[in-house]
Design a protein around this motif. Sequence first.
Motif, PDB file in Angstrom:
ATOM      1  N   ILE A   1      35.773   7.594  19.864  1.00 12.68           N
ATOM      2  CA  ILE A   1      34.532   7.159  19.222  1.00 12.68           C
ATOM      3  C   ILE A   1      34.470   5.652  19.373  1.00 12.68           C
ATOM      4  O   ILE A   1      35.367   4.933  18.908  1.00 12.68           O
ATOM      5  CB  ILE A   1      34.496   7.589  17.746  1.00 12.68           C
ATOM      6  N   ILE A   2      33.450   5.193  20.083  1.00 12.70           N
ATOM      7  CA  ILE A   2      33.389   3.769  20.445  1.00 12.70           C
ATOM      8  C   ILE A   2      32.031   3.166  20.108  1.00 12.70           C
ATOM      9  O   ILE A   2      31.035   3.869  19.940  1.00 12.70           O
ATOM     10  CB  ILE A   2      33.690   3.561  21.943  1.00 12.70           C
ATOM     11  N   ARG A   3      32.040   1.840  20.021  1.00  9.49           N
ATOM     12  CA  ARG A   3      30.816   1.098  19.703  1.00  9.49           C
ATOM     13  C   ARG A   3      29.898   0.978  20.916  1.00  9.49           C
ATOM     14  O   ARG A   3      30.301   1.224  22.043  1.00  9.49           O
ATOM     15  CB  ARG A   3      31.182  -0.314  19.244  1.00  9.49           C
ATOM     16  N   ASP A   4      28.678   0.522  20.652  1.00  8.27           N
ATOM     17  CA  ASP A   4      27.724   0.202  21.720  1.00  8.27           C
ATOM     18  C   ASP A   4      28.125  -1.136  22.328  1.00  8.27           C
ATOM     19  O   ASP A   4      27.426  -2.141  22.190  1.00  8.27           O
ATOM     20  CB  ASP A   4      26.298   0.092  21.146  1.00  8.27           C
TER      21      ASP A   4
ATOM     22  N   GLU B   1      33.639  -1.898  26.462  1.00 12.04           N
ATOM     23  CA  GLU B   1      34.393  -0.776  25.914  1.00 12.04           C
ATOM     24  C   GLU B   1      33.898   0.555  26.497  1.00 12.04           C
ATOM     25  O   GLU B   1      34.700   1.441  26.809  1.00 12.04           O
ATOM     26  CB  GLU B   1      34.262  -0.783  24.390  1.00 12.04           C
TER      27      GLU B   1
ATOM     28  N   THR C   1      36.327   2.878  28.765  1.00  9.17           N
ATOM     29  CA  THR C   1      36.666   4.202  28.239  1.00  9.17           C
ATOM     30  C   THR C   1      36.245   5.293  29.220  1.00  9.17           C
ATOM     31  O   THR C   1      36.988   6.257  29.451  1.00  9.17           O
ATOM     32  CB  THR C   1      36.004   4.415  26.860  1.00  9.17           C
TER      33      THR C   1
END
Lengths: 248, 248
Positions: free
Chosen positions: B44-47, B51, B55
Amino acid sequence: MKQMRACVIIIGNEILSGRTQDTNLQWLARSLGELGIALVRAHIIRDDANEVVATINHARSHYDYVFTTGGIGPTHDDITTACVAQAFNVPVVRDAEAQRRLHAYYPPEKRNDARMKMADIPQGATLIDNPVSAAPGFHIDNVFVMAGVPTIMQAMFFDIKARLRHAPPMHTRTIHTLTPEGDLAAVLCAVQTAYPQIELGCYPHMRGGKFSTSLVMRGMEAADVDEVALQIQERLRPLGVNFTEAEL
Amino acid sequence: MKQMRACVIIIGNEILSGRTQDTNLQWLARSLGELGIALVRAHIIRDDANEVVATINHARSHYDYVFTTGGIGPTHDDITTACVAQAFNVPVVRDAEAQRRLHAYYPPEKRNDARMKMADIPQGATLIDNPVSAAPGFHIDNVFVMAGVPTIMQAMFFDIKARLRHAPPMHTRTIHTLTPEGDLAAVLCAVQTAYPQIELGCYPHMRGGKFSTSLVMRGMEAADVDEVALQIQERLRPLGVNFTEAEL
């Protein structure tokens, strides 16, 4: 003080098989946010020793705080404690205080090897209280190891709050509109460019076949957040967009 | 045929802020499992462009399939398409068929630049149908890029199912008992050791202050799963443990 950045690691095959709907992530995200700690990354991984060790070692060197949930119970698939010890290259040792708590909780006939294994923690770790079912979590350096059962995890987080350093919480405002996001995009882009210090999120929803949109502004300074909310409303109202504000 | 292994990447600040409870992961986990594809990892990653690119590049080289949700809408925070293109080192191009679908869906006065951006996909990608709101997802190599809104994501997954290669589904049995897991641990450990080809999970629950336990057996061969379920019940019944079986 700079804002602290946190990573959550959710450990458990049951989440990745779809058997269990995880709710710990959202609860931790909100609780950390209220403290002023930004959750910036989450991993969901299997009960696989190599993967748990590697993920913990990567996370603890990249984020201020790491929170794990799951895998600290009495059964064969509870491998988190051993993995954290391996990640820190320390042995697992029987903790006298943890043993005392388990003895106080379980009558003698219930004190089998599997349960007493829950008194073992990595050498140098500090216990995290478990008022629900006695078996403690622990923290070592910047890694906080908690149970996966939500009620226990929440009780453990309550115990560790005082150990966490944090800046003041972020300020947030949310604005809702029935206008679809495609009609807002140009204005939002212009406002985001003008206020790079504010995180401006745009989230579409669909209910009953109609799209609506939530706009979320987050920032360290309340005045900036308010200014961005004002700018958005002033620039969109002439286009016929109406708003309701949900939270302040 | 070997079992395919999948990774899900959930992209969006709204999940990590706790504003939104993710439900796509569990839905995808179950849907993939029904097809016989094992979900073995989720991020679960940010905008955040760096990243997202990193990922995706890591995941596509480590897993058979990668599924992303979120970030393909019309607004400034929708960066997934650009990031996938960057990960594959190809340009983003306007897709004629996607443009046709958007023109068919939006009347001329609604066709602004932001919305038409949703017709841009990485060069070489194949469209994924969106029967809900027209703007397509896409797949490139082993990466499937879908919307974050659950109803749209689910419709997109329906379209891509036929594109996925998979082995027969895993067999699963679940047994419930009101006995706490600490009383089951020794037997479970022995059975798991005897049947390493079966994934044996033990999941505690707490309701009304009482612990109960679910035991989940998963494997490629139904006969092995049945044998493990039988072994567990035969070894635990003499200890006074009672079971109910939930699913076959």
